[in-house]
Scaffold this active site. Structure first.
Site, PDB file in Angstrom:
ATOM      1  N   SER A 151      -0.473  -1.348   9.121  1.00 42.59           N
ATOM      2  CA  SER A 151       0.084  -0.094   9.663  1.00 42.59           C
ATOM      3  C   SER A 151       0.630  -0.251  11.083  1.00 42.59           C
ATOM      4  CB  SER A 151      -0.946   1.046   9.601  1.00 42.59           C
ATOM      5  OG  SER A 151      -1.081   1.511   8.280  1.00 42.59           O
ATOM      6  N   ASP A 163       1.250  -8.900   0.626  1.00 41.87           N
ATOM      7  CA  ASP A 163      -0.131  -8.408   0.692  1.00 41.87           C
ATOM      8  C   ASP A 163      -0.417  -7.361  -0.380  1.00 41.87           C
ATOM      9  OD1 ASP A 163      -2.672  -8.272   2.247  1.00 41.87           O
ATOM     10  OD2 ASP A 163      -2.060  -6.181   2.482  1.00 41.87           O
ATOM     11  N   SER A 216     -11.574  -7.366   6.261  1.00 44.23           N
ATOM     12  CA  SER A 216     -10.668  -6.321   6.740  1.00 44.23           C
ATOM     13  C   SER A 216     -11.521  -5.204   7.323  1.00 44.23           C
ATOM     14  CB  SER A 216      -9.799  -5.794   5.593  1.00 44.23           C
ATOM     15  OG  SER A 216      -8.947  -4.781   6.064  1.00 44.23           O
ATOM     16  N   GLN A 269      -8.065  -8.568   8.634  1.00 42.64           N
ATOM     17  CA  GLN A 269      -6.910  -7.666   8.487  1.00 42.64           C
ATOM     18  C   GLN A 269      -7.265  -6.312   9.100  1.00 42.64           C
ATOM     19  OE1 GLN A 269      -4.248  -5.707   5.001  1.00 42.64           O
ATOM     20  NE2 GLN A 269      -4.352  -7.920   4.986  1.00 42.64           N
ATOM     21  N   GLN A 327       5.733   4.992  -4.848  1.00 46.10           N
ATOM     22  CA  GLN A 327       7.120   5.340  -4.467  1.00 46.10           C
ATOM     23  C   GLN A 327       8.124   4.326  -4.998  1.00 46.10           C
ATOM     24  OE1 GLN A 327       5.823   5.073  -0.289  1.00 46.10           O
ATOM     25  NE2 GLN A 327       6.862   7.015   0.040  1.00 46.10           N
ATOM     26  N   TYR A 359      -5.156  -0.692  -4.452  1.00 45.08           N
ATOM     27  CA  TYR A 359      -3.860  -0.026  -4.283  1.00 45.08           C
ATOM     28  C   TYR A 359      -3.380   0.525  -5.620  1.00 45.08           C
ATOM     29  CZ  TYR A 359      -3.655  -2.327   0.332  1.00 45.08           C
ATOM     30  OH  TYR A 359      -3.916  -2.764   1.615  1.00 45.08           O
ATOM     31  N   ALA A 370       1.908   2.912  12.279  1.00 45.47           N
ATOM     32  CA  ALA A 370       1.009   4.060  12.069  1.00 45.47           C
ATOM     33  C   ALA A 370       1.509   4.938  10.921  1.00 45.47           C
ATOM     34  CB  ALA A 370       0.843   4.867  13.361  1.00 45.47           C
ATOM     35  N   TRP A 392       0.837  -1.207   0.000  1.00 47.99           N
ATOM     36  CA  TRP A 392       0.000   0.000   0.000  1.00 47.99           C
ATOM     37  C   TRP A 392       0.876   1.263   0.000  1.00 47.99           C
ATOM     38  CZ3 TRP A 392      -1.610   3.241   4.519  1.00 47.99           C
ATOM     39  CH2 TRP A 392      -2.569   4.200   4.155  1.00 47.99           C
TER      40      TRP A 392
END
Ligand SMILES: NC(=O)c1ccc[n+]([C@@H]2O[C@H](COP(=O)([O-])OP(=O)(O)OC[C@H]3O[C@@H](n4cnc5c(N)ncnc54)[C@H](OP(=O)(O)O)[C@@H]3O)[C@@H](O)[C@H]2O)c1
Length: 331
Positions: free
Chosen positions: A208, A49, A152, A178, A27, A54, A211, A21
């Site tokens: 995450s 995953d 999820s 998830q 990136q 995404y 976070a 993600w």
């Protein structure tokens, strides 16, 4: 690497896994993805995953091209997708029988695999009866396109309903959830889902864990150039941290950073180890925009012994967010 059963299933996933993600297709290009995936695999990571949503499918394409280029033996790793956000049109969204089937077929093509090991309902869909979705997932399992299906960010009531339907109709029940889980986001995993681990042997593949990078401490003195909070399309994420609540959390992160340095570990490792310590976590999904991040984060398993009862108590005193009820690690 440590391996854990995905709930009560027989699938043994690496305690640390790799997600895509924000990174793959935004990136991270194909060349970098190859480097990341190869390194992860060589270190024993066996779960990758992904989701249809995404980067509008681009993330799955890059992962598919990478898996194909690396020619990893298909029986040595698990790959996932998630259905919910497949496009702008009405039929490209949600968990209708049609979209569940179409999303699976499209993910198989993008990921260049014959079956998905794990397939998630990316969010609950209040416009689709849960029975319709359970049946659609069951059919994919019957067709051999999916091995384990899960949810999820469903609530415990919705997951319980899915199990009740599956049991009554002799359909395949969900295996895993998830949820977001990190030092600031604990209630679902530590309190709400507790009966689901006991009653259904539910596994969790948590997201995450840092976070979005805040728990590395890299945002302690401002927003670094090129970091996730500066990316176009993710302004909402930055906004979340610029609220009063977000700023309070940042103050706690600064305190946690001091504690970590006193313990001679990085805050990143302490935060990841804290997620790993929870036995109801089957795998912690790492995100990395650079190889150096993955190389460092993978070492968090070594930090587990640092998390003594005393250290956890000191962390709890800083966090002040312990869910009410029994102890989080099942004691
Ligand atoms: N089911 C869902 O709804 C859902 C939602 C979100 C994510 N997920 C899954 O969970 C995976 C992990 O989530 P996440 O990416 O949010 O995980 P995360 O660990 O909270 O954040 C990862 C990001 O933090 C930064 N970072 C990580 N390690 C670092 C280090 N050592 N030093 C400095 N910066 C570091 C990097 O961002 P920058 O370098 O860009 O700053 C990296 O991309 C995703 O890839 C996805 O597969 C699922």
């Amino acid at each position: 690497m440590e391996y854990r059963r995905l709930g009560k299933s027989g699938l043994k996933v690496s305690a640390l896994s790799l997600g895509s993600w924000v990174t793959f297709g935004k990136q991270v290009d194909l060349g970098d993805a190859k480097e990341l995936l190869k390194y992860a695999y060589d270190q024993g990571i066996n779960f990758f995953d992904n989701a249809e949503g995404y980067e509008a499918g681009e993330s799955e394409k890059i992962m598919g091209d990478t898996l194909a280029a690396l020619a990893l033996p298909r029986d040595t790793y698990a790959v996932s997708s998630k259905v919910f956000w497949g496009g702008e049109k009405k039929m490209q969204m949600g968990l209708s029988a049609k979209h569940v089937r179409d999303a699976c077929d499209a993910a198989l093509i993008r990921l260049k695999v014959d079956y998905l090991d794990l397939f998630y309902c990316h969010r609950p869909d209040i416009d689709t009866p849960i029975e319709e979705t359970v049946r659609a997932m069951h059919n994919l399992v019957q067709q051999g396109k999916v091995l384990y299906w899960g949810t999820s960010e469903w609530n415990a009531q919705q997951i319980t309903e899915a199990h009740a339907i599956a049991r009554a109709e002799h359909l395949t029940p969900p295996t895993m959830e998830q949820p977001q889980y990190n030092l600031f986001h604990r209630d679902k995993v530590e309190a709400e889902y507790r009966p689901l681990y006991e009653n259904y042997g539910m596994g969790t593949t948590i997201w995450s864990p840092l976070a979005s990078g805040l728990l590395t401490g890299k945002y302690n003195d401002g927003i670094p150039e090129g970091s996730r909070l500066t990316l176009s399309g993710y302004e909402w994420l930055r906004d979340l941290w610029e609220t009063e609540d977000g700023l309070k959390k940042l103050a706690k992160i600064r305190q946690l950073t001091e504690l970590a340095s006193e313990l001679d570990v990085s805050l990143t490792h302490l935060s990841l180890a804290w997620c790993l310590k929870n036995p109801n976590v089957s795998t912690v999904i790492l995100g990395a925009s650079k190889l150096s991040q993955l190389e460092s984060n993978i070492q968090s398993l070594d930090v587990l012994p640092t998390l003594t009862d005393e250290v956890i108590a000191r962390m709890e005193a800083i966090l002040e967010n312990k869910p009410a009820g029994p102890e989080r690690f099942g004691q």
